[in-house]
Design a protein around this motif. Sequence first.
Motif, PDB file in Angstrom:
ATOM      1  N   THR A 110       0.839  -1.211   0.000  1.00 13.72           N
ATOM      2  CA  THR A 110       0.000   0.000   0.000  1.00 13.72           C
ATOM      3  C   THR A 110       0.866   1.250   0.000  1.00 13.72           C
ATOM      4  OG1 THR A 110      -1.764  -1.167   1.158  1.00 13.72           O
ATOM      5  CG2 THR A 110      -1.805   1.243   1.259  1.00 13.72           C
ATOM      6  N   ILE A 111       1.895   1.263   0.839  1.00 12.58           N
ATOM      7  CA  ILE A 111       2.804   2.411   0.901  1.00 12.58           C
ATOM      8  C   ILE A 111       3.544   2.566  -0.425  1.00 12.58           C
ATOM      9  CG2 ILE A 111       4.885   3.330   2.017  1.00 12.58           C
ATOM     10  CD1 ILE A 111       3.837   1.946   4.621  1.00 12.58           C
ATOM     11  N   LEU A 112       3.986   1.456  -1.020  1.00 14.25           N
ATOM     12  CA  LEU A 112       4.659   1.506  -2.318  1.00 14.25           C
ATOM     13  C   LEU A 112       3.741   2.105  -3.379  1.00 14.25           C
ATOM     14  CD1 LEU A 112       7.009   0.815  -4.237  1.00 14.25           C
ATOM     15  CD2 LEU A 112       5.984  -1.451  -4.493  1.00 14.25           C
ATOM     16  N   ASN A 113       2.492   1.668  -3.414  1.00  8.01           N
ATOM     17  CA  ASN A 113       1.538   2.207  -4.384  1.00  8.01           C
ATOM     18  C   ASN A 113       1.293   3.694  -4.168  1.00  8.01           C
ATOM     19  OD1 ASN A 113       1.107  -0.055  -6.003  1.00  8.01           O
ATOM     20  ND2 ASN A 113      -0.334  -0.912  -4.541  1.00  8.01           N
ATOM     21  N   GLU A 114       1.246   4.138  -2.907  1.00  9.76           N
ATOM     22  CA  GLU A 114       1.091   5.567  -2.620  1.00  9.76           C
ATOM     23  C   GLU A 114       2.325   6.347  -3.111  1.00  9.76           C
ATOM     24  OE1 GLU A 114       0.365   5.719   1.586  1.00  9.76           O
ATOM     25  OE2 GLU A 114      -1.682   4.945   1.377  1.00  9.76           O
ATOM     26  N   ALA A 115       3.507   5.781  -2.917  1.00  5.10           N
ATOM     27  CA  ALA A 115       4.733   6.430  -3.396  1.00  5.10           C
ATOM     28  C   ALA A 115       4.735   6.528  -4.918  1.00  5.10           C
ATOM     29  CB  ALA A 115       5.967   5.671  -2.897  1.00  5.10           C
ATOM     30  N   ILE A 116       4.302   5.464  -5.578  1.00  5.46           N
ATOM     31  CA  ILE A 116       4.221   5.468  -7.045  1.00  5.46           C
ATOM     32  C   ILE A 116       3.232   6.529  -7.507  1.00  5.46           C
ATOM     33  CG2 ILE A 116       3.456   4.141  -9.060  1.00  5.46           C
ATOM     34  CD1 ILE A 116       4.696   1.656  -7.630  1.00  5.46           C
ATOM     35  N   ASP A 117       2.075   6.614  -6.834  1.00  9.23           N
ATOM     36  CA  ASP A 117       1.081   7.632  -7.191  1.00  9.23           C
ATOM     37  C   ASP A 117       1.670   9.033  -7.075  1.00  9.23           C
ATOM     38  OD1 ASP A 117      -0.833   5.712  -7.695  1.00  9.23           O
ATOM     39  OD2 ASP A 117      -1.890   5.987  -5.779  1.00  9.23           O
ATOM     40  N   LYS A 118       2.431   9.283  -6.014  1.00  7.97           N
ATOM     41  CA  LYS A 118       3.026  10.613  -5.811  1.00  7.97           C
ATOM     42  C   LYS A 118       4.118  10.912  -6.838  1.00  7.97           C
ATOM     43  CE  LYS A 118       2.117  11.556  -0.990  1.00  7.97           C
ATOM     44  NZ  LYS A 118       1.361  12.769  -1.188  1.00  7.97           N
ATOM     45  N   MET A 119       4.874   9.909  -7.235  1.00 10.43           N
ATOM     46  CA  MET A 119       6.027  10.125  -8.114  1.00 10.43           C
ATOM     47  C   MET A 119       5.710   9.982  -9.591  1.00 10.43           C
ATOM     48  SD  MET A 119       8.454  10.985  -6.139  1.00 10.43           S
ATOM     49  CE  MET A 119       9.730  10.996  -7.372  1.00 10.43           C
ATOM     50  N   ALA A 120       4.596   9.378  -9.939  1.00  8.76           N
ATOM     51  CA  ALA A 120       4.301   9.063 -11.340  1.00  8.76           C
ATOM     52  C   ALA A 120       4.358  10.286 -12.248  1.00  8.76           C
ATOM     53  CB  ALA A 120       2.947   8.375 -11.456  1.00  8.76           C
ATOM     54  N   ALA A 121       3.720  11.377 -11.847  1.00  4.40           N
ATOM     55  CA  ALA A 121       3.698  12.570 -12.706  1.00  4.40           C
ATOM     56  C   ALA A 121       5.104  13.133 -12.908  1.00  4.40           C
ATOM     57  CB  ALA A 121       2.779  13.638 -12.111  1.00  4.40           C
ATOM     58  N   VAL A 122       5.909  13.108 -11.855  1.00  7.77           N
ATOM     59  CA  VAL A 122       7.281  13.614 -11.953  1.00  7.77           C
ATOM     60  C   VAL A 122       8.107  12.720 -12.867  1.00  7.77           C
ATOM     61  CG1 VAL A 122       9.392  14.072 -10.630  1.00  7.77           C
ATOM     62  CG2 VAL A 122       7.170  14.693  -9.673  1.00  7.77           C
ATOM     63  N   ILE A 123       7.953  11.419 -12.717  1.00 10.14           N
ATOM     64  CA  ILE A 123       8.706  10.476 -13.543  1.00 10.14           C
ATOM     65  C   ILE A 123       8.320  10.622 -15.010  1.00 10.14           C
ATOM     66  CG2 ILE A 123       9.040   8.016 -14.049  1.00 10.14           C
ATOM     67  CD1 ILE A 123       8.734   7.586 -10.943  1.00 10.14           C
ATOM     68  N   ILE A 124       7.029  10.715 -15.287  1.00 12.65           N
ATOM     69  CA  ILE A 124       6.583  10.879 -16.678  1.00 12.65           C
ATOM     70  C   ILE A 124       7.116  12.188 -17.242  1.00 12.65           C
ATOM     71  CG2 ILE A 124       4.555  11.220 -18.154  1.00 12.65           C
ATOM     72  CD1 ILE A 124       5.122   8.284 -17.327  1.00 12.65           C
ATOM     73  N   ARG A 125       7.127  13.242 -16.446  1.00 10.36           N
ATOM     74  CA  ARG A 125       7.678  14.521 -16.922  1.00 10.36           C
ATOM     75  C   ARG A 125       9.159  14.372 -17.272  1.00 10.36           C
ATOM     76  NH1 ARG A 125       8.531  20.106 -13.926  1.00 10.36           N
ATOM     77  NH2 ARG A 125       8.682  21.423 -15.754  1.00 10.36           N
ATOM     78  N   GLN A 126       9.899  13.649 -16.436  1.00 10.03           N
ATOM     79  CA  GLN A 126      11.322  13.426 -16.707  1.00 10.03           C
ATOM     80  C   GLN A 126      11.504  12.621 -17.987  1.00 10.03           C
ATOM     81  OE1 GLN A 126      12.414  11.572 -13.052  1.00 10.03           O
ATOM     82  NE2 GLN A 126      12.845  13.499 -12.024  1.00 10.03           N
ATOM     83  N   VAL A 127      10.661  11.627 -18.185  1.00  5.54           N
ATOM     84  CA  VAL A 127      10.738  10.817 -19.405  1.00  5.54           C
ATOM     85  C   VAL A 127      10.447  11.684 -20.626  1.00  5.54           C
ATOM     86  CG1 VAL A 127       9.655   8.902 -20.658  1.00  5.54           C
ATOM     87  CG2 VAL A 127      10.247   8.625 -18.247  1.00  5.54           C
ATOM     88  N   LYS A 128       9.435  12.560 -20.523  1.00  2.00           N
ATOM     89  CA  LYS A 128       9.115  13.453 -21.640  1.00  2.00           C
ATOM     90  C   LYS A 128      10.290  14.368 -21.966  1.00  2.00           C
ATOM     91  CE  LYS A 128       4.089  13.751 -21.162  1.00  2.00           C
ATOM     92  NZ  LYS A 128       2.965  14.627 -20.793  1.00  2.00           N
ATOM     93  N   VAL A 129      10.925  14.928 -20.935  1.00  2.00           N
ATOM     94  CA  VAL A 129      12.087  15.800 -21.157  1.00  2.00           C
ATOM     95  C   VAL A 129      13.221  15.006 -21.789  1.00  2.00           C
ATOM     96  CG1 VAL A 129      13.899  17.140 -19.976  1.00  2.00           C
ATOM     97  CG2 VAL A 129      11.493  17.457 -19.342  1.00  2.00           C
ATOM     98  N   ALA A 130      13.479  13.805 -21.280  1.00  2.00           N
ATOM     99  CA  ALA A 130      14.538  12.967 -21.848  1.00  2.00           C
ATOM    100  C   ALA A 130      14.237  12.621 -23.305  1.00  2.00           C
ATOM    101  CB  ALA A 130      14.714  11.696 -21.015  1.00  2.00           C
ATOM    102  N   PHE A 131      12.972  12.370 -23.614  1.00  2.00           N
ATOM    103  CA  PHE A 131      12.579  12.082 -24.993  1.00  2.00           C
ATOM    104  C   PHE A 131      12.878  13.269 -25.901  1.00  2.00           C
ATOM    105  CE2 PHE A 131       9.342  12.670 -28.286  1.00  2.00           C
ATOM    106  CZ  PHE A 131       9.590  11.553 -29.074  1.00  2.00           C
ATOM    107  N   VAL A 132      12.457  14.457 -25.477  1.00  2.00           N
ATOM    108  CA  VAL A 132      12.684  15.659 -26.287  1.00  2.00           C
ATOM    109  C   VAL A 132      14.182  15.890 -26.477  1.00  2.00           C
ATOM    110  CG1 VAL A 132      12.433  18.181 -26.307  1.00  2.00           C
ATOM    111  CG2 VAL A 132      10.483  16.735 -25.688  1.00  2.00           C
ATOM    112  N   LEU A 133      14.947  15.731 -25.401  1.00  2.00           N
ATOM    113  CA  LEU A 133      16.394  15.913 -25.495  1.00  2.00           C
ATOM    114  C   LEU A 133      17.024  14.876 -26.420  1.00  2.00           C
ATOM    115  CD1 LEU A 133      17.178  16.665 -21.752  1.00  2.00           C
ATOM    116  CD2 LEU A 133      17.317  18.295 -23.662  1.00  2.00           C
TER     117      LEU A 133
END
Length: 166
Positions: A110-133
């Motif tokens: 449950t705690i892991l899933n909550e951490a994933i929920d909190k970090m998902a948007a940040v991780i996807i943003r990083q992936v998008k930036v890495a893709f553009v770069l």
Amino acid sequence: MNLGEYSDSALFILSLKPMSGYELSRKLKWDGSMVSGGTIRPLLKSLEYHGFIRYEMRGRAKVYHLTSKGEKYVSNLRLFRENIRERMLAVSMGRDLLFPDVLASIEDTTILNEAIDKMAAVIIRQVKVAFVLRKAGNTEAIDRMISNLNDVIKEILSAEKPKIKQ
């Protein structure tokens, strides 16, 4: 091109079968409640405008279905999500075996899933930036971004050493 927070879900649902906007709104539940017509109509218009869906009239109802562009998008989205899932498990299991320990406990999962929920948007943003770069050929900036993130993680882990398994 910002299609809104329901776009991926709507496209995925429409990939299962064509349906009316009303039927889609009943399937697109958010926090347990149906998505309103005031949300679904602009979403469908936007998806249609961008070429992901089209509709056919069946009686008085518009029945929406994916275009070939929409089908390709959903197919690639499934591959993307599977790749993320596989990479996360491979990295976690290959390095520190954190997830097998966590997944053995309901509370930790449950705690892991909550951490994933909190970090998902940040991780996807990083992936998008890495893709553009990467698309621009700027791999040095990607390496710098990764180095900076690793430095922040090391700093946090060293400050929280007794609390966090490394």
